[in-house]
Enzyme design. Structure first.
Site, PDB file in Angstrom:
ATOM      1  N   ARG A 109      -4.284   7.666  -1.458  1.00  0.00           N
ATOM      2  CA  ARG A 109      -5.053   7.484  -0.229  1.00  0.00           C
ATOM      3  C   ARG A 109      -5.420   8.860   0.328  1.00  0.00           C
ATOM      4  O   ARG A 109      -6.542   9.111   0.721  1.00  0.00           O
ATOM      5  CB  ARG A 109      -4.257   6.676   0.784  1.00  0.00           C
ATOM      6  CG  ARG A 109      -4.337   5.183   0.602  1.00  0.00           C
ATOM      7  CD  ARG A 109      -3.954   4.720  -0.782  1.00  0.00           C
ATOM      8  NE  ARG A 109      -4.042   3.290  -0.962  1.00  0.00           N
ATOM      9  CZ  ARG A 109      -2.986   2.473  -0.892  1.00  0.00           C
ATOM     10  NH1 ARG A 109      -1.775   2.931  -0.658  1.00  0.00           N
ATOM     11  NH2 ARG A 109      -3.153   1.183  -1.088  1.00  0.00           N
ATOM     12  N   ASP A 138      -4.778   3.986  -7.469  1.00  0.00           N
ATOM     13  CA  ASP A 138      -4.975   2.917  -6.477  1.00  0.00           C
ATOM     14  C   ASP A 138      -6.468   2.723  -6.257  1.00  0.00           C
ATOM     15  O   ASP A 138      -7.284   3.350  -6.931  1.00  0.00           O
ATOM     16  CB  ASP A 138      -4.244   3.248  -5.159  1.00  0.00           C
ATOM     17  CG  ASP A 138      -3.764   1.978  -4.462  1.00  0.00           C
ATOM     18  OD1 ASP A 138      -4.613   1.105  -4.199  1.00  0.00           O
ATOM     19  OD2 ASP A 138      -2.566   1.865  -4.186  1.00  0.00           O
ATOM     20  N   HIS A 199      -5.294  -3.281  -7.009  1.00  0.00           N
ATOM     21  CA  HIS A 199      -5.268  -1.891  -6.539  1.00  0.00           C
ATOM     22  C   HIS A 199      -5.789  -0.941  -7.617  1.00  0.00           C
ATOM     23  O   HIS A 199      -5.181   0.099  -7.906  1.00  0.00           O
ATOM     24  CB  HIS A 199      -3.854  -1.488  -6.119  1.00  0.00           C
ATOM     25  CG  HIS A 199      -3.465  -2.017  -4.770  1.00  0.00           C
ATOM     26  ND1 HIS A 199      -4.139  -1.687  -3.622  1.00  0.00           N
ATOM     27  CD2 HIS A 199      -2.470  -2.865  -4.401  1.00  0.00           C
ATOM     28  CE1 HIS A 199      -3.574  -2.305  -2.585  1.00  0.00           C
ATOM     29  NE2 HIS A 199      -2.573  -3.032  -3.024  1.00  0.00           N
ATOM     30  N   ASP A 262       1.344  -5.441  -7.454  1.00  0.00           N
ATOM     31  CA  ASP A 262       1.363  -5.997  -6.100  1.00  0.00           C
ATOM     32  C   ASP A 262      -0.037  -6.344  -5.604  1.00  0.00           C
ATOM     33  O   ASP A 262      -1.033  -5.799  -6.077  1.00  0.00           O
ATOM     34  CB  ASP A 262       2.011  -5.001  -5.121  1.00  0.00           C
ATOM     35  CG  ASP A 262       1.234  -3.692  -5.068  1.00  0.00           C
ATOM     36  OD1 ASP A 262       0.830  -3.202  -6.137  1.00  0.00           O
ATOM     37  OD2 ASP A 262       1.029  -3.165  -3.963  1.00  0.00           O
ATOM     38  N   GLU A 263      -0.057  -7.264  -4.636  1.00  0.00           N
ATOM     39  CA  GLU A 263      -1.240  -7.564  -3.830  1.00  0.00           C
ATOM     40  C   GLU A 263      -2.516  -7.738  -4.658  1.00  0.00           C
ATOM     41  O   GLU A 263      -3.571  -7.229  -4.281  1.00  0.00           O
ATOM     42  CB  GLU A 263      -1.456  -6.457  -2.792  1.00  0.00           C
ATOM     43  CG  GLU A 263      -0.299  -6.317  -1.821  1.00  0.00           C
ATOM     44  CD  GLU A 263      -0.527  -5.279  -0.737  1.00  0.00           C
ATOM     45  OE1 GLU A 263      -0.272  -5.574   0.421  1.00  0.00           O
ATOM     46  OE2 GLU A 263      -0.970  -4.151  -1.078  1.00  0.00           O
ATOM     47  N   TRP A 335       9.788  -5.126  -2.169  1.00  0.00           N
ATOM     48  CA  TRP A 335       9.180  -4.449  -1.017  1.00  0.00           C
ATOM     49  C   TRP A 335       8.805  -5.378   0.107  1.00  0.00           C
ATOM     50  O   TRP A 335       8.769  -4.982   1.268  1.00  0.00           O
ATOM     51  CB  TRP A 335       7.955  -3.641  -1.452  1.00  0.00           C
ATOM     52  CG  TRP A 335       6.723  -4.443  -1.747  1.00  0.00           C
ATOM     53  CD1 TRP A 335       6.414  -5.090  -2.910  1.00  0.00           C
ATOM     54  CD2 TRP A 335       5.623  -4.710  -0.859  1.00  0.00           C
ATOM     55  NE1 TRP A 335       5.212  -5.730  -2.818  1.00  0.00           N
ATOM     56  CE2 TRP A 335       4.699  -5.509  -1.565  1.00  0.00           C
ATOM     57  CE3 TRP A 335       5.332  -4.342   0.452  1.00  0.00           C
ATOM     58  CZ2 TRP A 335       3.506  -5.960  -0.993  1.00  0.00           C
ATOM     59  CZ3 TRP A 335       4.138  -4.783   1.030  1.00  0.00           C
ATOM     60  CH2 TRP A 335       3.237  -5.582   0.301  1.00  0.00           C
ATOM     61  N   TYR A 361      10.113   1.633   4.644  1.00  0.00           N
ATOM     62  CA  TYR A 361       8.732   2.104   4.627  1.00  0.00           C
ATOM     63  C   TYR A 361       8.576   3.182   5.693  1.00  0.00           C
ATOM     64  O   TYR A 361       8.496   2.897   6.882  1.00  0.00           O
ATOM     65  CB  TYR A 361       7.764   0.934   4.844  1.00  0.00           C
ATOM     66  CG  TYR A 361       7.296   0.305   3.549  1.00  0.00           C
ATOM     67  CD1 TYR A 361       8.188   0.139   2.490  1.00  0.00           C
ATOM     68  CD2 TYR A 361       5.982  -0.098   3.358  1.00  0.00           C
ATOM     69  CE1 TYR A 361       7.775  -0.418   1.284  1.00  0.00           C
ATOM     70  CE2 TYR A 361       5.556  -0.654   2.156  1.00  0.00           C
ATOM     71  CZ  TYR A 361       6.465  -0.810   1.131  1.00  0.00           C
ATOM     72  OH  TYR A 361       6.053  -1.356  -0.057  1.00  0.00           O
ATOM     73  N   ASP A 363       6.086   4.946   6.280  1.00  0.00           N
ATOM     74  CA  ASP A 363       4.769   5.052   6.924  1.00  0.00           C
ATOM     75  C   ASP A 363       4.777   4.287   8.256  1.00  0.00           C
ATOM     76  O   ASP A 363       3.832   4.407   9.034  1.00  0.00           O
ATOM     77  CB  ASP A 363       3.638   4.543   6.006  1.00  0.00           C
ATOM     78  CG  ASP A 363       3.866   3.144   5.465  1.00  0.00           C
ATOM     79  OD1 ASP A 363       5.030   2.678   5.440  1.00  0.00           O
ATOM     80  OD2 ASP A 363       2.873   2.500   5.055  1.00  0.00           O
ATOM     81  N   TRP A 412       3.572   5.539   2.104  1.00  0.00           N
ATOM     82  CA  TRP A 412       2.152   5.321   1.814  1.00  0.00           C
ATOM     83  C   TRP A 412       1.326   6.234   2.710  1.00  0.00           C
ATOM     84  O   TRP A 412       1.712   6.496   3.845  1.00  0.00           O
ATOM     85  CB  TRP A 412       1.804   3.846   2.052  1.00  0.00           C
ATOM     86  CG  TRP A 412       2.618   2.943   1.178  1.00  0.00           C
ATOM     87  CD1 TRP A 412       3.734   2.256   1.542  1.00  0.00           C
ATOM     88  CD2 TRP A 412       2.401   2.663  -0.203  1.00  0.00           C
ATOM     89  NE1 TRP A 412       4.224   1.559   0.467  1.00  0.00           N
ATOM     90  CE2 TRP A 412       3.432   1.785  -0.623  1.00  0.00           C
ATOM     91  CE3 TRP A 412       1.446   3.058  -1.140  1.00  0.00           C
ATOM     92  CZ2 TRP A 412       3.521   1.309  -1.924  1.00  0.00           C
ATOM     93  CZ3 TRP A 412       1.541   2.577  -2.428  1.00  0.00           C
ATOM     94  CH2 TRP A 412       2.563   1.712  -2.819  1.00  0.00           C
ATOM     95  N   GLU A 414      -2.033   6.127   3.831  1.00  0.00           N
ATOM     96  CA  GLU A 414      -3.314   5.764   4.466  1.00  0.00           C
ATOM     97  C   GLU A 414      -3.576   6.605   5.718  1.00  0.00           C
ATOM     98  O   GLU A 414      -4.689   7.063   5.954  1.00  0.00           O
ATOM     99  CB  GLU A 414      -3.316   4.288   4.879  1.00  0.00           C
ATOM    100  CG  GLU A 414      -3.516   3.299   3.743  1.00  0.00           C
ATOM    101  CD  GLU A 414      -2.207   2.803   3.177  1.00  0.00           C
ATOM    102  OE1 GLU A 414      -1.202   3.539   3.252  1.00  0.00           O
ATOM    103  OE2 GLU A 414      -2.189   1.672   2.647  1.00  0.00           O
TER     104      GLU A 414
HETATM  105  C1  ACM Z   1       3.108  -2.285  -1.435  1.00  0.00           C
HETATM  106  O1  ACM Z   1       3.457  -1.809  -0.351  1.00  0.00           O
HETATM  107  N1  ACM Z   1       1.922  -2.889  -1.558  1.00  0.00           N
HETATM  108  C2  ACM Z   1       3.947  -2.236  -2.611  1.00  0.00           C
END
Ligand code: ACM
Ligand code: ZN
Length: 707
Positions: A109, A138, A199, A262-263, A335, A361, A363, A412, A414
């Site tokens: 990011r 990503d 991602h 993920d996601e 996570w 986390y 962040d 993370w 961002e």
């Molecule tokens: C994540 O935070 N998407 C692993």
């Protein structure tokens, strides 16, 4: 036991993480005096692989370990002991609770230069963390050179932001080898993550054929989970990943490779003939274990496991890899909570705990979000991070707790726009994670840790590394723009005890010698309050400047307007300052909330998006004369013709510029400016564009109602 530990730590307060056992004897000697050092590596000694003993008598230090790693950790402990200027005579027998003591970095990011990566490894290794999870690919950036596929760097490694600026970075293979070797010297294993099947937009931008539709896509400069993902219906996706992995395994000696997982949004797979063909050919059907598409993802992860096995590597994935069935030998990184980790461990899979909401986390914001820098939100204080224990009771009950191989903090990026800010988010919370990873549970103690962490923070000062110091916060919600009619009373606290809170009211910057806050501050005249907290070693937090204004209640308007009047201007505006000379066209608008709905929301950020600004005016009513606090994610809020909230060109993730005004009972005018744009990766079309208000003394916000 705790008492003993506390006593020991009173004698040698700086040790972090707490060693397993420590016996302090009478005596000490000066660090710069004569001393005989003995480093003994004895593979046959009975110490666990990363363990060591350190025996300090007057003038003599003997370290024993069965591995080089053990000796390295003995050296880190010795360095911490030496920080006092003398060495206490003692015997330490030490070993880690967990094999995996991880930290994660996200250069995708926002890119992280090699020198910063090394600095972070150096610091965290000295607190006995031993795995760096390097999230290298990503949606917003591909950050690892793959010689076979230069477009991954040239296209995937570069993004053009909303304002036209370019963000780029891609580690060369040479740089990666250098970092891996640097980490190895510090006994840190680097585990790379190559994300699939979601991602992966940076890769898809470079090679559109990787997606279901094969369409060329534009640069991706916002955050979230788009539905452009790889197509597991195509064999070329696996050929591509195999070729990438072939180069990756050559760079990383780690036994594990992280494949993400993920996601991954699956709506494109539902419509994709190739994905559906694959589902049919494999006989995948929806059942209680998942949808057919979840099983398709599971199939894709299994293929990844086979690719990795070919190179002698083991697979790690985020906990979504449980959906549709876990690959036979996968290790799960939990996570979204601990549930995925528990389910995987109960199936006999190794697990790394990194639950986002339980403190792993980093962040997440670490104080009042109204005054802390913009972040992804949530709330993780150092105490919360410290108190997280990665072994759930349910696994202990079932005798499966040994499948939890460790824990990891994730950072993370961002909302991390600079090296200083990355460190602000990481430290000192990462030290809490380091102690949980290493120290025995029965040796952990928050009260002792929060004191010992000060030494680690001073270590950061000596390295020139930034970190978080709790700010003075107002209980019930901080605000830097206070209004009052007769008297303002301001109370302050900090998220953990500080040595003092200091302040000035004469416009000078506070120092440790400024007036100390002892009780709520009263103001009967307008003032500028500058306030900061002070650590026990005399360092100031950032200074908060609070404008305190004595006001006559603003008179109610003689004639309230009915409904909203609104205008739209089209264009790419970064802030309200860009609106000078804009061409406004009147539009119909029912509610302030509707300002974000003039164009369709598209997470995939196609080039066809039309950006705009809206100016809206109306009246609202207050029942009683008094002081009201306003809050809004919009760019500007004007009340009775005065600019009250100005979010400038800041990322409007959520309102951080609340402001108060004294209002007379009756109707008042409001004007709001909302800009649809993307600043710092935040897509403002996701904002709530109401204006919230609450009366002084109330904790409850309510939307202003346009008359
Ligand atoms: C994540 O935070 N998407 C692993
Ligand atoms: Zn497909």
């Amino acid at each position: 036991m705790l008492k003993l530990i506390t006593l020991i730590l009173a004698l040698v307060p700086q040790l972090l993480p707490v060693p397993a056992k420590m016996q302090v004897r009478d005596g000490s000697f000066k660090v710069d005096g004569e001393k005989r050092m003995q480093w003994v590596l004895d593979p046959a000694c009975a110490l666990p692989p990363e363990g060591y003993t350190l025996d300090i008598t007057r003038g003599r230090v003997r370290a024993l370990a069965s591995t080089e790693t053990g000796l390295f950790y003995a050296k880190q402990t010795l360095k911490q002991l030496e920080q006092n200027g003398f060495l206490p005579c003692c015997t330490i027998t030490d070993y880690p609770r967990f094999a995996w003591r991880g930290f994660h970095i996200d250069p995708c990011r926002h890119f992280m230069p090699v020198e910063e990566v090394k600095k972070q490894i150096d610091i965290l290794a000295s607190y006995k963390m031993n795995v760096m999870h390097w999230h290298l690919t990503d949606d917003q950036g591909w950050r690892i050179e793959i010689k076979r596929y230069p477009p991954l760097r040239d296209v995937g490694g570069t993004r053009t932001e909303f304002d036209g600026s370019v963000h780029q970075g891609c580690y060369t293979q040479e740089e990666i080898r250098d970092v891996v070797a640097y980490a190895a010297e510090r006994h840190v294993t680097v585990v790379p993550e190559i994300e699939m099947p979601g991602h992966a937009i940076a890769a898809i931008r470079a090679f559109p054929e990787l997606s279901c539709t094969g369409e060329a896509i534009s640069t991706f400069y916002t955050w979230g989970s788009p539905n452009i993902v790889m197509c597991p219906g195509k064999d070329l996706m696996f050929e591509f990943l195999d070729n990438v992995i072939a180069e990756v395994v050559d760079l990383f000696p780690s036994e594990y490779i992280h494949i993400g997982g993920d996601e991954c949004k699956k709506d494109k797979w539902i419509k994709c003939p190739r994905c559906q063909e694959r589902i049919k050919a494999l006989g995948l059907v929806a059942d209680e274990n998942g949808t057919a598409e979840e099983k398709l993802q599971s199939y894709a992860v299994r293929r990844m496991e086979n690719i990795l096995a070919k190179y002698g590597k083991k697979l790690i994935g985020w906990d979504e890899i449980l959906e549709g069935g876990l690959s036979p030998n996968a290790t799960v990184m939990s996570w979204r909570g601990e549930e995925g980790g528990i389910a995987a461990a109960l199936q006999g899979h190794d697990v790394i705990m990194t639950p986002s909401k339980e403190g792993m986390y980093l962040d997440h914001v670490q104080g009042d979000p109204k005054i802390e820098p913009v972040s992804i939100g949530n709330y993780t204080t150092m105490e919360k991070a410290y108190n997280y224990d990665p072994v759930p009771e349910e696994l202990v009950k079932n005798g499966m707790d040994n499948y939890v191989i460790g824990l990891q903090c994730n950072l993370w990026s961002e909302y991390i726009y600079s090296d200083d800010h990355r460190n602000y988010m990481l430290f000192p919370r990462a030290f809490a994670v380091a102690e949980t990873g290493w120290s025995l549970k029965e040796n952990k103690d928050w009260e002792s840790f929060r004191v010992r962490v000060d030494r680690a923070c001073q270590d950061l000062d000596s390295r020139g590394v930034n970190y978080h110091i709790p700010l003075p916060e107002q209980p019930g919600g901080s605000c830097d723009n206070i209004a009052f009619i007769d008297k303002a009373v301001l109370e302050f606290t900090t998220t953990r005890p500080m040595a003092a809170i200091v302040y000035t009211t004469d416009d000078t910057e506070p120092t440790v010698a400024s007036a100390a806050y002892e009780r709520p501050l009263e103001f009967t005249e307008s003032a500028t309050l500058k306030i900061a907290s002070v650590t026990p070693y005399g360092k100031l937090s950032p200074v908060r400047t609070i404008n305190i204004a004595k006001q006559q209640p603003w008179p109610a308007v003689a004639k309230a307007s009915e409904g909203l009047k609104a205008w739209r201007a089209d264009g790419r505006f970064v802030s309200a300052a860009d609106l000078e000379g804009a061409r406004w066209n009147e539009i119909k608008l029912e509610k302030l909330r509707d300002m974000t709905t003039l164009e369709p929301f598209d997470r995939n950020m196609p080039d066809t998006l039309r950006f705009y600004a809206v100016k809206a005016q109306g009246s609202f009513k207050v029942k009683e004369t008094g002081v009201y606090r306003f809050s809004s994610d919009c760019d500007q809020v004007w009340i009775d013709g005065k600019l009250l909230i100005d979010n400038g060109a800041e990322v409007k993730r959520f309102s951080r510029h609340d402001a108060e005004a004294a209002l007379e009972a009756g109707a008042h005018d409001v004007q709001v400016i909302y800009i649809y744009n993307v600043v710092g990766g935040w897509n403002s079309i996701r904002n709530k564009t109401d204006v919230q208000m609450r009366k002084e003394g109330s904790e409850k916000w309510r939307k202003i109602e346009i008359l």
